[in-house]
Design an enzyme around this catalytic site. Structure first.
Site, mmCIF file in Angstrom:
data_model
loop_
_atom_site.group_PDB
_atom_site.id
_atom_site.type_symbol
_atom_site.label_atom_id
_atom_site.label_comp_id
_atom_site.label_asym_id
_atom_site.label_seq_id
_atom_site.Cartn_x
_atom_site.Cartn_y
_atom_site.Cartn_z
ATOM 1 C CB CYS A 381 -0.996 -0.137 0.741
ATOM 2 S SG CYS A 381 -2.382 0.886 0.924
ATOM 3 C CG HIS A 507 -3.320 -3.547 3.529
ATOM 4 N ND1 HIS A 507 -1.959 -2.983 3.682
ATOM 5 C CD2 HIS A 507 -3.867 -2.505 2.921
ATOM 6 C CE1 HIS A 507 -2.430 -1.389 4.366
ATOM 7 N NE2 HIS A 507 -2.914 -1.376 3.627
ATOM 8 C CD GLU A 509 -0.565 -6.344 5.038
ATOM 9 O OE1 GLU A 509 -0.399 -6.428 3.846
ATOM 10 O OE2 GLU A 509 -1.285 -5.090 5.913
HETATM 11 N N1 GLN Z 1 -1.695 6.776 2.726
HETATM 12 C C1 GLN Z 1 -1.413 6.150 1.345
HETATM 13 C C2 GLN Z 1 -3.424 6.426 1.049
HETATM 14 O O1 GLN Z 1 -4.169 7.383 2.076
HETATM 15 C C3 GLN Z 1 -1.495 4.596 1.730
HETATM 16 C C4 GLN Z 1 -2.534 3.878 2.438
HETATM 17 C C5 GLN Z 1 -2.013 3.028 3.798
HETATM 18 O O2 GLN Z 1 -0.452 2.536 2.990
HETATM 19 N N2 GLN Z 1 -2.863 1.987 3.858
HETATM 20 O O3 GLN Z 1 -3.918 6.393 0.008
#
Ligand code: GLN
Length: 546
Positions: A381, A507, A509
């Protein structure tokens, strides 16, 4: 009809109530009894989505897009089910729902009270999960500690459930801590007695007490707790600290918790089979050669902020029969030419999720190091945004390439809001959340890892890869290996001229399980384990010459 197990906590928080809930689930599931779990969080936030990771640890995201407590991650990993929104209940949700109903006039002029209106709303949540999951047993963790003001409506609702579903269909488990006094070298039961008294005052007599302790618990102590807390002797279950959380179901089973629950709730089980867990724990305890991985993040001081990432790394490491040597690198320390010597010793770099500008340049430096030195890299992400920013700076020849999250005026917004997202101001509930499909490109590392071309993964983010830069970055060697089915969103990207540098917008994970590592984590460790770093020696070939 589902039966219910309520798990409360006494004495102090963080005694491992969540792991106990998850382990009860494992024990029952090992007897072919279907289970699901629910977490009741007493705070007034509607969900933990807007809470700082420092306050709350990781935000776990369910497939259907709920932002929840990290305990739900443990439930999923231990019970191997995909939970849904119904598994996460907060006081904030309950109250806002009840008040919205009042405003709509649903109560016909009545006086709205904690009992019965709030407690009924809470009980509806228990029943809704039971109905939707059709599980034989719903295990419900009451967050916080008995005695907290905020937790009272939840406990009252749990108490009322006994009369609604009948005594054979409900069980109360209380998890407490036995503190150790160094001066007298003994474990103390008094705090447990007090917290059980507090529970009784509310109207709940625990059926089972799980006693957490860092020291062995003697028969004498068990007898004492049984006597003073009015719980059968065999229902006082000792749970001394173990080296891995995955051992907890085995310890509880050995202490007879499984049989006890089956008998008390009159369940109809198959013989238990915990062999998979026994093998897992055996493997964890076998000495294995380490793989050194750096986790470069902004919340590393609180390791719970990356709970699922650490677990997913563990699952992948065990798959390769290796040991995890995880170095937690606060990304800020890599900024302004800070010491990066730690990067020279690691075999892989992982940059996990996060929000806000602090520490970003340190992560970009780590990504730059991984790309230039051909060290395996996995970006999750925010870790993908970081990889794209770093690659963008290289491909576009400008240090100014950035995400508009960190520099709203960058001339090269390689990560940005999608055109239809612009103008969003509210922070709660405005993210792309939960499962979205992604098509993988044949021959890519991602496709090889998954072994299939259409996947679904969990998301939690606002910003996206900016399509205006797709071509220019591709020319410099970026591969878009996963796209949304309409081709509009970049979901996975890779660096072509590199042993293994991959990042995803989702994600992974959250989907990893012990015994079934997530394919991206598995292949990341697969690539990292053979990398030789400074100070490491390849095994010398034994030759008769010497
Ligand atoms: N800050 C980034 C966004 O809002 C990544 C978010 C994250 O890593 N979950 O897109």
């Amino acid at each position: 009809m589902s039966k219910y197990i309520f798990v409360t906590g006494g004495v102090v928080s963080s005694v491992g109530k969540g792991i106990t809930v998850a382990s009860i689930g494992t024990i029952l599931k090992s007897r072919q009894i279907s289970v699901t779990a629910q977490k009741l969080d007493p705070y007034l936030n509607v969900d933990p989505g807007t809470m700082s990771p420092y306050q709350h640890g990781e935000v776990f995201v369910t497939q259907d897009g709920a932002e929840t407590d990290l305990d739900l991650g443990n439930y999923e990993r231990f019970i191997d089910v995909n939970l849904t929104t119904e598994s996460s209940v907060t006081s904030g949700q309950i109250y806002s729902h009840v008040i919205a109903k009042e405003r709509r006039g649903d109560f016909l002029g009545g006086t709205i009270q904690v009992v019965p209106h709030v407690t009924s709303e809470i009980k509806d949540r228990f029943k809704k999960l039971a109905e939707k999951s059709k599980a034989d047993v719903v295990i419900i963790e009451v967050g916080g500690t008995v005695g907290d003001i905020e937790g009272l409506p939840f406990l009252e609702a749990a108490r009322q459930m006994r009369n609604e579903v009948g005594r054979d269909n409900i069980l109360y488990v209380h998890v407490t801590l036995l503190p150790y006094l160094n001066s007298t070298k003994e474990l103390k039961t008094k705090p447990t007695q007090h917290s059980v008294n507090e529970l009784r005052r509310i109207g709940i007599q625990p059926d089972i007490i799980v006693c957490r302790s860092d020291y062995p618990i003697s028969e004498e102590i068990r007898n004492k707790i049984s006597l003073f807390c009015d719980v059968e002797r065999k229902a006082v279950i000792p749970l001394t600290t173990v080296s891995t959380i995955y051992q907890v179901p085995l310890v509880l089973e050995e202490e007879g918790l499984g049989e006890l629950i089956i008998n008390k709730m009159k369940l109809k089980p198959q013989p238990p089979d915990l062999s998979q867990w026994q093998e897992l724990v055996k493997l964890i305890k076998t000495p294995r050669e380490p793989v050194k991985i750096a986790l470069v993040g902004k919340y590393v001081e609180l390791q719970d902020a990356y709970f699922s990432v650490r677990e997913a790394l563990q699952h992948a490491i065990l798959y390769h029969s290796r040991d995890l040597e995880l170095v937690w690198v606060p990304s800020e320390t890599l900024e302004n030419d800070g010491d990066d010597s730690v990067l020279r010793t690691v075999q892989g770099i992982i940059v996990p999720g996060g929000f806000g500008i602090r520490g970003i340049e340190g992560m970009v430096r780590a990504a730059n190091y991984a790309r230039e030195n051909k060290i395996p890299y996995l970006g999750l992400c925010l870790g993908m945004h970081v990889m794209v920013i770093e690659f963008g700076r290289y491909a576009l020849g400008s240090k100014e390439a950035n995400s508009t999250e960190f520099n709203a005026d960058t001339p090269y917004p390689v990560i940005d809001f999608l055109p239809d997202q612009k103008g969003q101001k509210i922070k709660g509930g405005t993210m792309r959340l939960g499962n979205y499909p992604c098509k993988l490109v044949d021959g890519s590392r991602a496709a090889k890892a998954y072994g299939q071309s259409l996947i679904e993964e969990r998301h939690r983010h606002r910003y996206e890869f900016n399509n205006e830069y797709r071509e220019r970055l591709e020319k410099a060697g970026m591969v878009y290996s996963g796209l949304s089915p309409d081709g509009r969103l970049v979901e996975v990207c890779e660096v072509a001229d590199h042993p293994w540098m991959l990042a995803c917008q989702f994600h992974p994970e959250f989907g990893s399980r012990p015994g079934h590592p997530h394919p991206l984590f598995r292949d990341f460790i697969g690539a990292a384990k053979d990398i030789l770093r400074e100070g490491a020696q390849p095994p010398l070939p034994l030759s008769s010459q010497y």
